[in-house]
Design a protein around this motif. Sequence first.
Motif, PDB file in Angstrom:
ATOM      1  N   THR A 234       8.036  17.077  -8.895  1.00 34.85           N
ATOM      2  CA  THR A 234       6.935  16.498  -8.098  1.00 34.85           C
ATOM      3  C   THR A 234       6.480  15.176  -8.711  1.00 34.85           C
ATOM      4  OG1 THR A 234       6.192  18.717  -7.509  1.00 34.85           O
ATOM      5  CG2 THR A 234       4.655  16.923  -7.170  1.00 34.85           C
ATOM      6  N   TRP A 235       6.397  15.172 -10.052  1.00 37.48           N
ATOM      7  CA  TRP A 235       5.948  13.921 -10.722  1.00 37.48           C
ATOM      8  C   TRP A 235       6.926  12.792 -10.417  1.00 37.48           C
ATOM      9  CZ3 TRP A 235       2.728  14.595 -15.609  1.00 37.48           C
ATOM     10  CH2 TRP A 235       2.122  13.394 -15.997  1.00 37.48           C
ATOM     11  N   GLU A 236       8.203  13.140 -10.449  1.00 37.54           N
ATOM     12  CA  GLU A 236       9.210  12.121 -10.176  1.00 37.54           C
ATOM     13  C   GLU A 236       8.999  11.518  -8.785  1.00 37.54           C
ATOM     14  OE1 GLU A 236      12.353   9.629 -10.787  1.00 37.54           O
ATOM     15  OE2 GLU A 236      11.499  11.029 -12.244  1.00 37.54           O
ATOM     16  N   TYR A 237       8.769  12.387  -7.818  1.00 38.52           N
ATOM     17  CA  TYR A 237       8.580  11.905  -6.453  1.00 38.52           C
ATOM     18  C   TYR A 237       7.263  11.111  -6.327  1.00 38.52           C
ATOM     19  CZ  TYR A 237       8.172  11.838  -1.413  1.00 38.52           C
ATOM     20  OH  TYR A 237       8.012  11.438  -0.120  1.00 38.52           O
ATOM     21  N   ILE A 238       6.223  11.548  -7.062  1.00 38.45           N
ATOM     22  CA  ILE A 238       4.914  10.876  -6.976  1.00 38.45           C
ATOM     23  C   ILE A 238       4.993   9.464  -7.549  1.00 38.45           C
ATOM     24  CG2 ILE A 238       2.588  10.915  -7.976  1.00 38.45           C
ATOM     25  CD1 ILE A 238       2.951  12.633  -5.512  1.00 38.45           C
ATOM     26  N   LEU A 239       5.806   9.283  -8.585  1.00 41.64           N
ATOM     27  CA  LEU A 239       5.976   7.912  -9.105  1.00 41.64           C
ATOM     28  C   LEU A 239       6.466   6.984  -8.009  1.00 41.64           C
ATOM     29  CD1 LEU A 239       7.546   8.475 -12.669  1.00 41.64           C
ATOM     30  CD2 LEU A 239       5.357   7.407 -12.109  1.00 41.64           C
ATOM     31  N   HIS A 240       7.380   7.532  -7.166  1.00 40.78           N
ATOM     32  CA  HIS A 240       7.865   6.750  -6.036  1.00 40.78           C
ATOM     33  C   HIS A 240       6.739   6.464  -5.051  1.00 40.78           C
ATOM     34  CE1 HIS A 240      10.382   5.326  -2.800  1.00 40.78           C
ATOM     35  NE2 HIS A 240       9.905   6.295  -1.998  1.00 40.78           N
ATOM     36  N   LEU A 241       5.932   7.487  -4.785  1.00 36.99           N
ATOM     37  CA  LEU A 241       4.831   7.304  -3.822  1.00 36.99           C
ATOM     38  C   LEU A 241       3.744   6.359  -4.348  1.00 36.99           C
ATOM     39  CD1 LEU A 241       4.329  10.950  -2.463  1.00 36.99           C
ATOM     40  CD2 LEU A 241       5.659   9.071  -1.460  1.00 36.99           C
TER      41      LEU A 241
ATOM     42  N   LEU B 245       5.016   5.857 -17.843  1.00 36.11           N
ATOM     43  CA  LEU B 245       5.391   5.098 -16.649  1.00 36.11           C
ATOM     44  C   LEU B 245       4.278   5.134 -15.595  1.00 36.11           C
ATOM     45  CD1 LEU B 245       9.153   6.170 -16.300  1.00 36.11           C
ATOM     46  CD2 LEU B 245       8.251   3.921 -16.964  1.00 36.11           C
ATOM     47  N   THR B 246       3.681   6.305 -15.469  1.00 36.46           N
ATOM     48  CA  THR B 246       2.586   6.434 -14.493  1.00 36.46           C
ATOM     49  C   THR B 246       1.454   5.456 -14.825  1.00 36.46           C
ATOM     50  OG1 THR B 246       3.146   8.761 -14.180  1.00 36.46           O
ATOM     51  CG2 THR B 246       0.949   8.035 -13.473  1.00 36.46           C
ATOM     52  N   LEU B 247       1.103   5.365 -16.128  1.00 38.90           N
ATOM     53  CA  LEU B 247       0.030   4.438 -16.537  1.00 38.90           C
ATOM     54  C   LEU B 247       0.380   3.008 -16.184  1.00 38.90           C
ATOM     55  CD1 LEU B 247      -2.659   4.023 -18.049  1.00 38.90           C
ATOM     56  CD2 LEU B 247      -1.327   3.815 -20.164  1.00 38.90           C
ATOM     57  N   ARG B 248       1.642   2.637 -16.441  1.00 33.65           N
ATOM     58  CA  ARG B 248       2.056   1.271 -16.136  1.00 33.65           C
ATOM     59  C   ARG B 248       2.047   0.997 -14.645  1.00 33.65           C
ATOM     60  NH1 ARG B 248       4.384  -1.738 -20.017  1.00 33.65           N
ATOM     61  NH2 ARG B 248       5.624  -2.852 -18.452  1.00 33.65           N
ATOM     62  N   VAL B 249       2.555   2.029 -13.850  1.00 36.39           N
ATOM     63  CA  VAL B 249       2.553   1.836 -12.395  1.00 36.39           C
ATOM     64  C   VAL B 249       1.118   1.671 -11.888  1.00 36.39           C
ATOM     65  CG1 VAL B 249       3.070   2.948 -10.192  1.00 36.39           C
ATOM     66  CG2 VAL B 249       4.750   3.033 -12.036  1.00 36.39           C
ATOM     67  N   LEU B 250       0.217   2.484 -12.388  1.00 37.79           N
ATOM     68  CA  LEU B 250      -1.194   2.381 -11.948  1.00 37.79           C
ATOM     69  C   LEU B 250      -1.761   0.999 -12.259  1.00 37.79           C
ATOM     70  CD1 LEU B 250      -2.605   5.883 -12.972  1.00 37.79           C
ATOM     71  CD2 LEU B 250      -2.284   5.011 -10.653  1.00 37.79           C
TER      72      LEU B 250
ATOM     73  N   ASN C 161      -0.009  -1.772 -12.783  1.00 36.37           N
ATOM     74  CA  ASN C 161       0.724  -2.874 -12.177  1.00 36.37           C
ATOM     75  C   ASN C 161       0.683  -2.876 -10.661  1.00 36.37           C
ATOM     76  OD1 ASN C 161       1.488  -3.796 -14.715  1.00 36.37           O
ATOM     77  ND2 ASN C 161       3.320  -2.499 -14.772  1.00 36.37           N
ATOM     78  N   ARG C 162       0.665  -1.691 -10.038  1.00 35.70           N
ATOM     79  CA  ARG C 162       0.759  -1.621  -8.584  1.00 35.70           C
ATOM     80  C   ARG C 162      -0.602  -1.437  -7.906  1.00 35.70           C
ATOM     81  NH1 ARG C 162       5.825  -1.449  -6.263  1.00 35.70           N
ATOM     82  NH2 ARG C 162       7.330  -2.132  -7.810  1.00 35.70           N
ATOM     83  N   TRP C 163      -1.534  -0.841  -8.583  1.00 37.50           N
ATOM     84  CA  TRP C 163      -2.849  -0.582  -7.974  1.00 37.50           C
ATOM     85  C   TRP C 163      -3.898  -1.573  -8.510  1.00 37.50           C
ATOM     86  CZ3 TRP C 163      -4.188   5.267  -7.134  1.00 37.50           C
ATOM     87  CH2 TRP C 163      -3.203   5.841  -6.338  1.00 37.50           C
ATOM     88  N   SER C 164      -4.771  -2.009  -7.631  1.00 36.33           N
ATOM     89  CA  SER C 164      -5.860  -2.914  -8.032  1.00 36.33           C
ATOM     90  C   SER C 164      -7.077  -2.077  -8.412  1.00 36.33           C
ATOM     91  CB  SER C 164      -6.194  -3.871  -6.878  1.00 36.33           C
ATOM     92  OG  SER C 164      -7.284  -4.713  -7.246  1.00 36.33           O
ATOM     93  N   LEU C 165      -7.161  -1.753  -9.670  1.00 37.58           N
ATOM     94  CA  LEU C 165      -8.245  -0.884 -10.146  1.00 37.58           C
ATOM     95  C   LEU C 165      -9.330  -1.713 -10.843  1.00 37.58           C
ATOM     96  CD1 LEU C 165      -6.004   1.977 -11.616  1.00 37.58           C
ATOM     97  CD2 LEU C 165      -7.094   1.871  -9.366  1.00 37.58           C
TER      98      LEU C 165
ATOM     99  N   ILE D 121      -7.486  10.398 -14.009  1.00 37.24           N
ATOM    100  CA  ILE D 121      -6.054  10.618 -14.243  1.00 37.24           C
ATOM    101  C   ILE D 121      -5.613   9.959 -15.542  1.00 37.24           C
ATOM    102  CG2 ILE D 121      -3.741  10.078 -13.359  1.00 37.24           C
ATOM    103  CD1 ILE D 121      -5.047  10.236 -10.515  1.00 37.24           C
ATOM    104  N   ILE D 122      -6.068   8.696 -15.722  1.00 43.40           N
ATOM    105  CA  ILE D 122      -5.658   7.942 -16.916  1.00 43.40           C
ATOM    106  C   ILE D 122      -6.173   8.614 -18.177  1.00 43.40           C
ATOM    107  CG2 ILE D 122      -5.998   5.743 -18.128  1.00 43.40           C
ATOM    108  CD1 ILE D 122      -5.920   4.397 -15.359  1.00 43.40           C
TER     109      ILE D 122
END
Length: 1336
Positions: free
Chosen positions: A140-147, A198-203, A205-209, A222-223
Amino acid sequence: MSFVVMVGSSEITDRNLDVSEKNIKDFMEALQVAGQLSADNVLQTLKLLKVKILNNKMATPRCQKVTDIIVDYMKTMKPEGELEELCTEVLLALGFQSPGIVIFKLWDRWHLNNLPPNGLLVAVGRLIFCQGADPYIGVTWEYILHLLRMAQKEDDMLAVCHVLKGLVISARKHLDLGTKNDEIMDITQEALSIKAYLTLRVLFNRWSLRSNNKVTEEALVIIGHLFFLIPPSKLKNQVNRLTRWLMTLMSAKVAPFYISQCIFQLIDALALSGCGGINLESQLGNIIGMLFKQLSETVEDSNHHSVQNHSLALKAFYILTKLYNDRVVTLIRENVESKDPAKIVSTIQIFTDVLQKVPQTEQLKNEVMHSVIIMIQEDLKPVQRALLNFIEMLIQHDYLAPPQGSIIINYVIKLSESDCSNEEDIQLTCSKILQMVTLPKLITLVCQPRNTLAFVPLSKMATKMALRARSLGQVPYLSSFHLRPTQFISPQKLLTHLVMFSLKPYREGEFGVSSLRLLYALHPITSLHPVINSNVGQLWMTEIPQMLQMLDDHTEKSLNQEEWEGRLLQFSSQSLLAIDDDSWLEQLIKVVLERINYFSDDDEEKAFLYKFFGFTLRTSRNIKMVQMMLSAILQTVHEELQEREGIAVALSIVSMKHLKVTLDQLQAYSAILTDKNSSSILKLMKEHQQREWGLVCNIIYLSYSKIISESKGAIFMHLDDILAIVLQHYRNCIVEKDKNLKLEYLDALTKLINILSSQPMAFQFKFPQKIEIVTFMMELIREEPLNSISSSIRQRAMNFITNFRKLHPLTEVEERTELLQTCFQSVLCLPSTEDLQKEASSSQEAQATEDLLMETLQSLLRLMETLIVEMPSQIQYCLEHLNIWLNSQNDNERERAMWCAARILGFTAKWNNFGVEIKFSRLGCLVRLLAMRCQDPVDNICFLSSQAVYNLYRILLLQKQMQRKKQGLWEEEGKSEVYSANVFYNNTFEIAKAFAEYFTEMQLTHLVLTAMEGLTDSKATVSLAAAQLMSAVMKERGRDMIKIEEIVEGIVGRLNLQLEPNTQEETMRAMCLLAGNNTHRVVPMLLNKTLPWDRTNLALWKAFGTRRETTISVLQLLIGILEKLHSREESREMAFQPVAVTCALCEMLSGSLCQEAVQELYPRLLLAILHHLYWVIEQNVPQKMVVYNREEGPGHKSKPFDPTSCALEVVKLVFMAAAYEGVVVYANQHHCWDLLSSPKFYYIGIMDLTSGIVKNCEPAILHRILNLIRNILYSSNYHRRILARTFYAQLCLLIPTAALAPISGSDCGARLFGQSNQVDQRAQHHYERSWAPWNQ
């Protein structure tokens, strides 16, 4: 479609719904046509389906089938709101039976390029926590990284966050359980760490937080969990970035809880690795700053996140302190200096938690104390409660031992003050802290001046502790205080302090009670005390309860403060007598002196301290100590009046037992004023010397004053020496005698004399120095400039003399005269108020000058009143000294002098008790002076003069009434109401009328003689007033005049000076009144003037004809002169008095106002002047002899008259004045005047004139003429007899018999002619011819 129909039926229930293959098929068909169904039908269908799934176990194929249907429906229809939530709940119900079926729906093919439905993501996020979901975490985590990379919308991102949050929490839970659980998850720990990183980096880099929204909050949660999954090395590398990001979120106002939680999780995760790392240390300041801000947020107990935010921040601080002890303490202390109360409170809370868990080194203690002191200095109210709790903790760790500990105690005392508005819990905390202090230290704190407001609570604590110690057998002896005098308070200071605090017993409600109770608790009860013996303890055990009872019986309003002070002083004196130790006493006196000099700012308290000093020193038997202490108190600060008065009071109290010693010390101290060699005054800067000299002088004289008041007579034996010293102080003054020094000296001396004069015993002694002192005061007055009034020296000098008056010997008349002249000269001659104000530099100075001038005049008035009280009979002489200024040419001098006169007469008139007769031997002069000023050109002087005159009249009237009462005579009441100041205003006649009865003959004469002097005054109103006064007095009392000749000559002399017209007229009137009342003395003087007379004399004679009474009196005298002088045979020599009479008559009768008087004397006047005419024409008068000149009017020469023409003119004027102009006309027509001018035809002229009289006069007048003639028919004077018979014969011939019958009878004419053989034949012939018409 039966399922749909069933759902649409209102009768469907849970029992009707059977989850069978057929129903599932029907359900699928129903959802496929859901777009054709109503929303309510779909919702109802889903609700029933959820209930059946939850209540029934489904086979896996069926679960799969239903799941597919729901997911397809969500994908196809994209439901929202309640419908979407219900779909999610159905999926959850399915997942509870078979989680994998629902979770695997995430990676259906049709999801590869699109996000799964949000409802599915939410359902998966919740299902991850369920039992049996562990094997799906990795996949599930693998798929969520994609999402994560695909989600852009907020709803999508929140849905993904649900899954991700479930994954990280589940992963942490399994990792925390140990390695045996690794087998459950479908991913290894290492792979999990990688995915977390990877999740931390995606958050990032991809999300405007970077904004405040739900996505950011969920991402923070989450972080925070990711920190525990990421490898420590990688996490440490991300600290800088994470710190910056968190600071950005704080700026964006993200909810504090999420930030605090994230910071705590970051620090906690790093701490698990054993060290925080370089990056964390470098970011320590920023992180602590963020934590401080989080702690500054208000904690709301009802808000779980608010409470958690506070707790998490504190936990973060604790972890940081363990990692970086010194560095964190330093950073925390820096926040103490903040101005933000919330931040400071947070800092204190951190300190409280942190300090108890770290080693208590000396360096740490010093740093912490420094921070605490800073907070105490700031003293922010929101900080107090937290700071007190912190202080309480510090005391438990022995933080009061350093020198700074006293600062903390003082702060606690301040917060415990009785008037403090702090909450009860704060004061309770303060009390708890203070009870940790030892009793000696606490008592020392009680007595410190800065703790005054906290006295009540502190003294209560000390009392409680002392009583508790006593109950345990540990008597709190004060002797122990001597062992450490620099650390604890001495017994002398303690006694002084508590007595002083008892002075205002109801201050803050309990000051007095608290002080006395503490004394009682500390009292020494055995003789074992090394300093205070048992007598003191026994005294206190008796007296203090009585004093406490006294306070209980009264209130602040009902307690007599003076009586209470006396009780305290008595208590102190008794205590000192019981101590009976001069060494102890000396220390106590020094304590009192120290308190006087340095610690007492309250006026009432300081005044009591001086008394306390006096009572203390009075108990001593050591003369040397008394001398030493008196010298010491004389050297204390004395800038303020209250201090100088306190010194004087102290000396007066000591003098009650040590009078001689006190006087000797004062005399020795006064050498500072006169001894240049030893005086400390000369050591001061020159500009301060006069000031200090005055202050010392003030102390000495105040002390003498107080001693006089307290000595009860013993001091009077020394007073003459004291007064002699007083004079020497000024005469031998060692500094320059400027204005201020004189004022200081006068003020001090005045206070001394005032006290001395108020003592009844003072009148039993004589003070030889009095005359010298008064003379000295006059010198000061003379030294004052006459062109300005820049100081109050002359005023104060006069006040001094006024207050000095009562002492013997009394002032003699000569001294009084000099004194009055000096004061009048100094005050009355000052410039006018307007001139003085012009010299002023400002309006304030101008007003001050005006006020000082008025005060000076008031002082002069009081001095005059004083002298009059001493010698009431001398008021006249007092007023006479004002003459110079009452007659001054300067308006302001006259006005001031008249103000004094009016006020002093008013003062005298108000006595209403004239036991001593006040004689006004020069009453006339006084009235003349005041009356003339009633016409002064200055209106205010007129007003004041009228008041002065009225007051003088009241004095005379009251004296008269008093005398009549003594004689038993009745006096008409209300007589004084006839006159008033308003009546006398500008009314000289009323003044003369009012005072007329009070004048003696001499006073009348003096009044007129002095009034004559005012006739020539340059001011018309004044000269007129003088004339009016003369006129009015002569009218009222003219007959009582003496020195008539002097008066007449004086008036004539001044009339010759060409007076102002109105004055001239009024003076003439006065002369007329004088002549009317003194005719036989005035008329002969005027007749004796050399002929011809000047205008003045002629005007006087004319004035005599303007008033009936005067005219009649003068005419009678003039007729008598004519009759007397011509009644006997005279020589042929010319007599001038009859001629002068005719000249006088010419003027008198030429006016129009004498008709009535002439008519009254008409027959007699006519015969007298006709007889005089015959006498004149018989004289050998030179033809050019002029005896009378008549003014003929402007532009014409005066007409001269010889004696004959003058006499003839009088005859004409008699007829004219008697209103018989017809006789004059008849005489002119018949040439009577020519006949009468000739001796040869005189009698013929008489007969013709008689004819004119008969023709023009009334019978009554003819009868009067006949009656007069009959009396002189047989006169011894030949000419008078012939004149009468000529008249009579002619009247008898011309007047019918019937008209004559009433007077003389029918045979009158026959008898007359039978005896007239001596009548001239020519006259007989003329007689017959004249009467012929009547005979026909």
